[in-house]
Scaffold this motif. Structure first.
Motif, PDB file in Angstrom:
ATOM      1  N   LYS A 176      -4.777   1.449  -3.574  1.00 26.88           N
ATOM      2  CA  LYS A 176      -5.019   0.941  -2.218  1.00 26.88           C
ATOM      3  C   LYS A 176      -4.698   2.014  -1.177  1.00 26.88           C
ATOM      4  O   LYS A 176      -5.489   2.251  -0.260  1.00 26.88           O
ATOM      5  CB  LYS A 176      -4.147  -0.301  -1.957  1.00 26.88           C
ATOM      6  N   GLY A 177      -3.559   2.662  -1.345  1.00 27.42           N
ATOM      7  CA  GLY A 177      -3.158   3.672  -0.361  1.00 27.42           C
ATOM      8  C   GLY A 177      -4.154   4.809  -0.276  1.00 27.42           C
ATOM      9  O   GLY A 177      -4.563   5.230   0.810  1.00 27.42           O
ATOM     10  N   ARG A 237     -10.236  -3.867   3.129  1.00 34.72           N
ATOM     11  CA  ARG A 237      -9.923  -5.056   2.325  1.00 34.72           C
ATOM     12  C   ARG A 237     -10.239  -4.787   0.861  1.00 34.72           C
ATOM     13  O   ARG A 237     -11.272  -4.186   0.560  1.00 34.72           O
ATOM     14  CB  ARG A 237     -10.775  -6.226   2.840  1.00 34.72           C
ATOM     15  N   PHE A 238      -9.374  -5.214  -0.017  1.00 38.79           N
ATOM     16  CA  PHE A 238      -9.599  -5.085  -1.464  1.00 38.79           C
ATOM     17  C   PHE A 238      -9.877  -6.464  -2.034  1.00 38.79           C
ATOM     18  O   PHE A 238      -9.104  -7.393  -1.846  1.00 38.79           O
ATOM     19  CB  PHE A 238      -8.375  -4.447  -2.129  1.00 38.79           C
ATOM     20  N   ARG A 239     -11.009  -6.563  -2.715  1.00 41.06           N
ATOM     21  CA  ARG A 239     -11.468  -7.836  -3.260  1.00 41.06           C
ATOM     22  C   ARG A 239     -11.552  -7.720  -4.766  1.00 41.06           C
ATOM     23  O   ARG A 239     -12.107  -6.746  -5.270  1.00 41.06           O
ATOM     24  CB  ARG A 239     -12.883  -8.071  -2.742  1.00 41.06           C
ATOM     25  N   PRO A 240     -11.016  -8.699  -5.514  1.00 40.72           N
ATOM     26  CA  PRO A 240     -11.162  -8.634  -6.966  1.00 40.72           C
ATOM     27  C   PRO A 240     -12.635  -8.585  -7.352  1.00 40.72           C
ATOM     28  O   PRO A 240     -13.471  -9.242  -6.733  1.00 40.72           O
ATOM     29  CB  PRO A 240     -10.525  -9.927  -7.455  1.00 40.72           C
ATOM     30  N   SER A 241     -12.944  -7.799  -8.353  1.00 36.91           N
ATOM     31  CA  SER A 241     -14.320  -7.724  -8.822  1.00 36.91           C
ATOM     32  C   SER A 241     -14.287  -7.385 -10.297  1.00 36.91           C
ATOM     33  O   SER A 241     -13.251  -7.511 -10.947  1.00 36.91           O
ATOM     34  CB  SER A 241     -15.105  -6.694  -8.021  1.00 36.91           C
ATOM     35  N   ALA A 251     -11.449  -3.718  -8.221  1.00 35.38           N
ATOM     36  CA  ALA A 251     -11.527  -4.166  -6.827  1.00 35.38           C
ATOM     37  C   ALA A 251     -12.746  -3.562  -6.150  1.00 35.38           C
ATOM     38  O   ALA A 251     -13.074  -2.399  -6.380  1.00 35.38           O
ATOM     39  CB  ALA A 251     -10.275  -3.753  -6.064  1.00 35.38           C
ATOM     40  N   GLU A 252     -13.391  -4.380  -5.340  1.00 29.21           N
ATOM     41  CA  GLU A 252     -14.384  -3.829  -4.428  1.00 29.21           C
ATOM     42  C   GLU A 252     -13.686  -3.638  -3.094  1.00 29.21           C
ATOM     43  O   GLU A 252     -12.779  -4.391  -2.756  1.00 29.21           O
ATOM     44  CB  GLU A 252     -15.590  -4.756  -4.294  1.00 29.21           C
ATOM     45  N   ILE A 288      -7.457   3.566   1.353  1.00 32.02           N
ATOM     46  CA  ILE A 288      -7.286   3.269   2.785  1.00 32.02           C
ATOM     47  C   ILE A 288      -7.168   4.591   3.552  1.00 32.02           C
ATOM     48  O   ILE A 288      -7.809   4.787   4.588  1.00 32.02           O
ATOM     49  CB  ILE A 288      -6.044   2.380   3.013  1.00 32.02           C
ATOM     50  N   GLU A 332     -19.112  -3.871   2.437  1.00 34.19           N
ATOM     51  CA  GLU A 332     -18.668  -3.313   1.159  1.00 34.19           C
ATOM     52  C   GLU A 332     -19.026  -1.827   1.105  1.00 34.19           C
ATOM     53  O   GLU A 332     -20.150  -1.452   1.395  1.00 34.19           O
ATOM     54  CB  GLU A 332     -19.382  -4.069   0.044  1.00 34.19           C
ATOM     55  N   THR A 391       0.837  -1.197   0.000  1.00 40.16           N
ATOM     56  CA  THR A 391       0.000   0.000   0.000  1.00 40.16           C
ATOM     57  C   THR A 391       0.876   1.253   0.000  1.00 40.16           C
ATOM     58  O   THR A 391       1.785   1.365   0.809  1.00 40.16           O
ATOM     59  CB  THR A 391      -0.869  -0.021   1.273  1.00 40.16           C
ATOM     60  N   ILE A 392       0.610   2.156  -0.926  1.00 43.51           N
ATOM     61  CA  ILE A 392       1.391   3.400  -1.022  1.00 43.51           C
ATOM     62  C   ILE A 392       0.422   4.568  -1.067  1.00 43.51           C
ATOM     63  O   ILE A 392      -0.490   4.586  -1.894  1.00 43.51           O
ATOM     64  CB  ILE A 392       2.243   3.426  -2.313  1.00 43.51           C
TER      65      ILE A 392
END
Lengths: 799, 359
Positions: free
Chosen positions: B230-231, B249-253, B262-263, B234, B285, A477-478
């Motif tokens: 993601k960063g 949490r990142f889930r493939p979608s 990602a969801e 989050i 979600e 994560t970045i």
């Protein structure tokens, strides 16, 4: 997509528990919707043999059963008519909880005979509503074994949400492949041995599609099996279908479902004796109809693919079979269809007719074009095993369409797009596990896409496959890198101004509402909208069928609803879009508000006062000021749209002629039509209509005068029709450098003035900047004020 | 000679003490300091004295004059204090009386939520972009890699307007994503925008409303990858919910316009039927996201071999409901004053990462 763990294990060799499988599926993008352990709460029930069933001495309908439950013998009183000596049943010992009855069983005397347990029906087990008798287990069920195992309930049911791109995972095999690639186990590749045919099928298949429609059904493989014995499927097959919510029909039909769920390969089984001549794949003809297997009769359209015999449509291609040629319990000769149908045409036809079948769902998302023959071979093997019969040679029409394609793939993209370092060997392993084959090397791979993945079209898709299987949670994560040390403001001037207007209105005591962008067309028409172009083609309700031309009606309706709930004093506003037409430039942002009932409520400090035009005007002007428009830059004229009271409403204009908004009392006739009570006032300001204030070096120097201001009062008698604003403006202009303020402190009509006249009393504030005014100077200015007002209004100074 | 001054001083004390009105005090002043007052008269006699005696006598007289003034001023003040005390002693206000009625305005939770979202993403350099609610088919679907008859299009229950024959269909936008397209067609990368706005789907029940709000995000440059996605999200989730260690949490979608997709789920607990954001062993979600599909970039005239980036979209009602414990989506649009008062926000609470967000 539902399946059981046991069924999955036919496709993957794994020791993972249902919970572990479920967690991995979610991590792979196959989100778990449900994981049901049907055996829960039933584990203590045992297989028991009824050693003897004899009549109850005191009750005609009851029997006394002596049972062997593996751990000993017990006598139970049983009311089921099917209880009989020698049967195997489900035994619950005293002390067990009976889920269907929601009671804990106690040993007790029933009509004078001690009962030490219970033989259970499905309803008592909480499995179904069936309570005609107790569960009748197979004769070979081992005494003392957990009943859930014998009943096939020990196998947990897993339900996953399959995204539209993953048609391959609408078959358990595809799900198993993903799991295996992610390291959950080893994929078991099905052995699909071609079953040799013994004769040429008398039913031929002909493609009767012209070039324009050739893609509707490019490939059709059929086979006749004659002399089969249809009937109920064996228990394992029925249990399997029931576990995932499918209704067992007959062995031949159940076999098609088994292959479909296992391999995402829809099949159709025709009763060959009900087909007239051969199979014809063609477009529907005008006027043709199909009575489908769901009992409904459909009028077909010429763009729908049908599987016909030489006389009439017998199935709607890729969607549903026909009733007349469907298999029944007595079917002996069955013709299987395994074909490919165009996803888009299937989707349109299904939607047009309102049929959502398992087959349509799959063809829409894409089935494996290289599994057409395999599907029919699997079905043949199952039919021969379960129903017997004699298979014909395969009948083939059309050909497998070309699906082979390669994608250039740089493994470095896994890092630069996917954000995670994965060794090339692992990348190759993952792609290989998913069925991709890889050629080339050194950051320039050629990846061949497997037949079952029509969704993979580019490099980014391959990156997703690799990162998904590797695990999104393993991507470091970045935080987003800052483009500047200080970010630019997120809002531009207009957006910021709207926020200030919003907070200003709330500060003035109005409550912010957010209402729908639509309203009833009748209402919209009252407010200048409701034209045909602005009416929804598919509204969810008739009072929500037109785009709003104004926010006012929604707020008026909100006022009505609040009044119905006993809140009658209302101040509401909304800042949001309104729509004059269906083009982007027809949308404008309005700050709209209403006040209804009383402005001042009854209190010990003051008399109550109903809302009036001035309240709306004050709100409107407050909004205008937040736009950076000064009071001097606007003018107010006595005109307004038809939904306002014609005599008590106005328009605010930015000089010379930009309309900023309107305010006034809502037209009583409009209120009546909207079933709302007055008095009610409102305003509408187009917040983006005023130009953004210019960015300047500053606000200009402020010169504060040290000299005392001088106030002088004047009263003018003017015609009653004269606008007070005209008198005030004239007075202000009389000596611009000196007059800093003009206040109206009294308006009086009638009395000694006579009819048609009114008196306007004003205070004029003189603020010299360089000296104290002399009496003579004050007199001079006063004279100018009087002259200016008289000239502007035709009035006279009141003596 | 000083004795006569002492005598005057004693007489002054007696006269001042006896004076109990301002007029009486003024009479005393005139008696001593007036034009014909006793001290004034004595001052007139100074000229007849020898220089040394005159200096001494003058100083004494001046001191006496000052004493008279301060003595009388003190008396004046004491009298006015007494008068004030007397007046205040008779004035009473029942402080338990209710205040004058004032109406109190509130901001709708959606506005406040939009402002909070803008405040957070603004810190990351995103700017607010806008687009029309009434869209055409191309911007809403086709440009986003959702061709006609695509199953993803069917799942978005779209509202249609009649439109023009032969033109692309006119729709109410089903998501804020068309603003991605409109922005990319105008701006050159790098691009960082967020798009809060109204969206429409023909669906209505406790968890669906025919109109709702989304915020779209788009970041395009040459290097941003999935780790940044993601960063960014989050960081957002933790700031918005005010929970530093909020599990995300990142889930493939699958979304046609992103690849990879990602969801995003946040950690929660549902113990005892009560939903709590934060710890616990369950997931909720809250948004969809992904790296922008190269086809979408190309559809918008951006070179997909050079530029890449991410996009996301989330339901504003949903995050507002979660953050503030609002149970029913439909109540957002009912304009019930009691609801607005309960769930609304003070207009002075302007969200800012510097000044803090609503808890």
């Amino acid at each position: 997509m539902k399946f059981t763990l046991g069924w999955l294990q036919e496709h993957i060799d794994t020791k993972a528990s249902a919970t572990e499988v479920a967690a991995k599926l979610t991590a792979l993008g196959l989100e778990i919707e449900g994981l049901v352990d049907r055996a829960k709460g039933l584990e203590s029930f045992r297989v028991a043999k009824v050693l003897e069933a004899k009549p109850h001495p005191n009750a005609d309908r009851l029997q006394i059963c002596r049972v062997d439950f593996g751990g000993g013998e017990a006598e139970v009183v049983c009311g089921a008519s099917n209880a009989r000596t020698g049967m195997k049943a489900v035994f619950a010992a005293a002390g067990s909880y009976i889920p269907g009855l929601k009671v804990t069983l106690k040993a007790a005397a029933i009509r004078g005979v001690q009962s030490n347990g219970m033989l259970l029906s499905e309803r008592e087990m909480g499995l179904s509503d069936a309570h005609e008798g107790i569960v009748d287990l197979p004769a070979d069920a081992p005494v003392g074994a957990p009943a859930v195992q014998i009943m096939g309930l020990a196998d947990p049911v897993i339900d996953v949400a399959v995204t539209p791109n993953r048609g391959d995972c609408l078959g358990i095999h595809g799900i198993a492949r993903d799991l295996a690639a992610a390291g959950v186990g080893t994929l078991k590749r099905p052995t699909i041995a071609p079953v040799p045919g013994g004769f040429a099928s008398p039913i031929d298949v002909r493609m009767e599609l012209d070039a324009a429609h050739a893609a509707a059904c490019p490939y059709f493989v059929g086979r006749l099996i004659r002399g089969a014995t249809n009937g109920e499927s064996p228990a394992w097959l029925k249990d399997r279908l029931l576990a995932i919510g499918l209704r067992p029909i007959s062995a031949l039909v159940d076999i098609t479902n088994l292959v479909m769920i296992g391999f995402n390969r829809p099949l159709h089984a025709f009763d060959a004796d009900k087909l007239a001549g051969g199979i014809r794949v063609r477009m529907a003809r005008p006027g043709e109809r199909l009575l489908a297997l769901n009992g409904k009769d459909y009028a077909l359209k010429s763009d729908m693919t049908v599987i016909a015999d030489t006389e009439r449509p017998q199935a709607l291609g890729g969607i549903i079979g026909g009733e007349s040629s469907g298999c029944t319990a007595t079917t002996q000769n069955v013709f299987f269809e395994s074909a490919l149908f165009d996803p888009v045409r299937t989707a349109i036809s299904g939607r047009t007719l309102g049929i959502l079948s398992d087959a349509r769902y799959r063809f829409e998302r894409g089935v494996d074009p290289a599994f057409v023959t395999a599907g029919i071979e699997l079905a043949t093997r199952l039919v021969l095993d379960l129903c017997g019969g004699e298979p014909s040679n395969l009948v083939v029409a059309g050909a497998e369409p070309k699906w082979q394609r390669q994608i250039a793939f740089r493994p470095s993209r896994v890092k630069s797009l996917g954000g995670v370092d994965i060794a090339e060997a692992e990348i190759r392993r993952i792609l290989g596990g998913l069925g991709f084959t890889i050629d080339g090397g050194a950051n320039a791979l050629q990846v061949a896409v497997p037949s079952w993945r029509p969704d993979i079209v580019g490099e980014a898709c391959l990156v997703e496959e690799v990162v998904r299987v590797h695990g999104y949670d393993r991507v470091p994560t970045i935080s987003v890198e800052k483009s500047d040390h200080l970010p630019k403001p997120a809002l531009d001037g207009r957006q910021r101004r709207r926020g200030v207007a919003r907070r200003t209105l709330a500060a003035r005591g109005l409550m912010e509402a957010v209402t729908y962008s639509f309203m009833g067309a009748d209402t919209a028409t009252l407010f200048g909208g409701g034209q045909p172009a602005m009416r929804l083609v598919n509204p969810i309700a008739s009072d929500l069928d037109a785009m709003r031309p104004s926010i006012l009606p929604n707020l008026i309706a909100a006022a009505r609803r609040n009044a119905e709930r006993g809140v009658a004093d209302i101040a509401l506003f909304e800042i949001g879009p309104q729509y004059a037409g269906d083009k982007p430039e027809d949308q404008s942002i309005a700050a709209t508000g209403i006040r209804a009932g009383r402005f001042e409520t009854r209190s010990w400090t003051a008399k109550e006062r109903p809302v009036d035009v001035l309240d709306a005007k004050a709100d409107a002007l407050a909004v205008v000021r937040t736009l950076g428009v000064s009071d001097e830059a606007i003018e107010i004229v006595a005109e307004a749209p038809a939904w306002y009271h014609p005599g008590r409403s106005g328009t605010i204009r930015l000089k010379p002629k930009t309309t900023l908004g309107t305010f006034g009392e809502i037209h009583p006739g409009v209120l009546t039509k909207l079933d709302a009570k007055g008095p009610m006032v409102g305003f509408e300001i187009l917040v983006d209509a005023a130009p953004e204030p210019k960015r300047r070096a500053g606000r200009g120097a402020l010169k504060l005068s040290p000299y005392q201001p001088v106030e002088r009062d004047f009263a003018f008698v003017v015609d009653a029709t004269v606008a007070a604003g005209a008198a005030l403006a004239a007075a202000r202009r009389a000596e611009p450098g000196l007059i800093s303020e003009v206040r109206l402190f009294d308006v009086f009509e009638g009395g000694a003035l006579g009819a048609g006249k009114k008196s306007l009393a004003i205070t004029v504030v003189l603020r010299p900047t360089d000296r104290t005014l002399t009496d003579a100077e004050i007199e001079t200015v006063s004279g100018k004020v009087v002259a200016a007002v008289q000239a502007a209004t035709g009035g006279v100074l009141r003596s | 000679m000083a004795d006569d001054l002492d005598a005057i001083r004693s007489e002054l004390d007696a006269a001042a003490a006896a004076a109990d009105t301002t007029a009486a005090i003024e009479a005393v002043r005139i008696d001593f300091l007036g034009r014909k007052g006793r001290i004034t008269e004595l001052l007139k006699t100074l000229g007849a004295l020898a220089p040394d005696a005159r200096r001494e006598r003058g100083a004494n007289l001046n001191r006496l004059k000052t004493d008279v003034e301060s003595r009388l001023e003190a008396r004046r003040r004491s009298l006015s204090d007494q008068a004030l005390d007397q007046r205040l002693g008779s004035e009473r206000f029942d402080v338990t009386l209710p205040t004058r009625p004032e109406s109190e305005g509130r901001l709708h939770p959606i506005s406040q939520t939009i402002d909070e979202v803008v405040a957070i993403f603004g810190e990351m350099g995103f700017q607010v972009a806008e687009g029309p609610d009434i869209e055409d088919d191309w911007h809403n679907f086709t440009a986003l890699n959702i061709p006609p008859e695509h199953p993803a299009r069917q799942t978005m229950d779209t509202f249609y307007l009649p439109g023009q024959p032969g033109a692309p269909k006119t729709v109410l936008r089903t998501h804020t994503s068309p603003v991605q397209v409109r922005t990319m067609k105008i701006l050159k990368p790098p691009i960082r925008i967020i798009v809060p706005g109204r969206t429409f789907r023909s669906d209505s029940d406790a968890t669906h409303s025919p109109m709702f709000h989304q915020v779209e995000g788009l970041l395009i440059d040459e290097t941003t990858h999935f780790g940044h996605l993601k960063g960014c999200l989050i960081d957002f989730c933790r700031a918005f919910f005010g929970i530093d260690n909020l599990p995300v949490r990142f889930r493939p979608s699958y979304f046609p316009f992103t690849e990879p997709s990602a969801e995003v789920d946040i950690g929660c607990s549902r113990k005892g039927g009560e939903l709590k954001i934060g710890g616990g062993d369950d997931w909720l979600e809250i948004l969809g996201s992904g790296m922008v599909n190269p086809k979408v970039l190309e559809n918008c005239g951006i070179d997909s071999t050079k530029y890449q980036g991410f996009a996301f979209g989330m339901g504003l009602e949903r995050i507002a409901m979660l953050k503030h414990g609002i149970p029913d989506l439909r109540t957002f649009y009912e304009s019930d004053l009691r609801w607005l008062r309960h769930y609304g926000f003070s207009e002075l609470s302007v969200p800012s990462m510097v000044l803090g967000l609503e808890p």
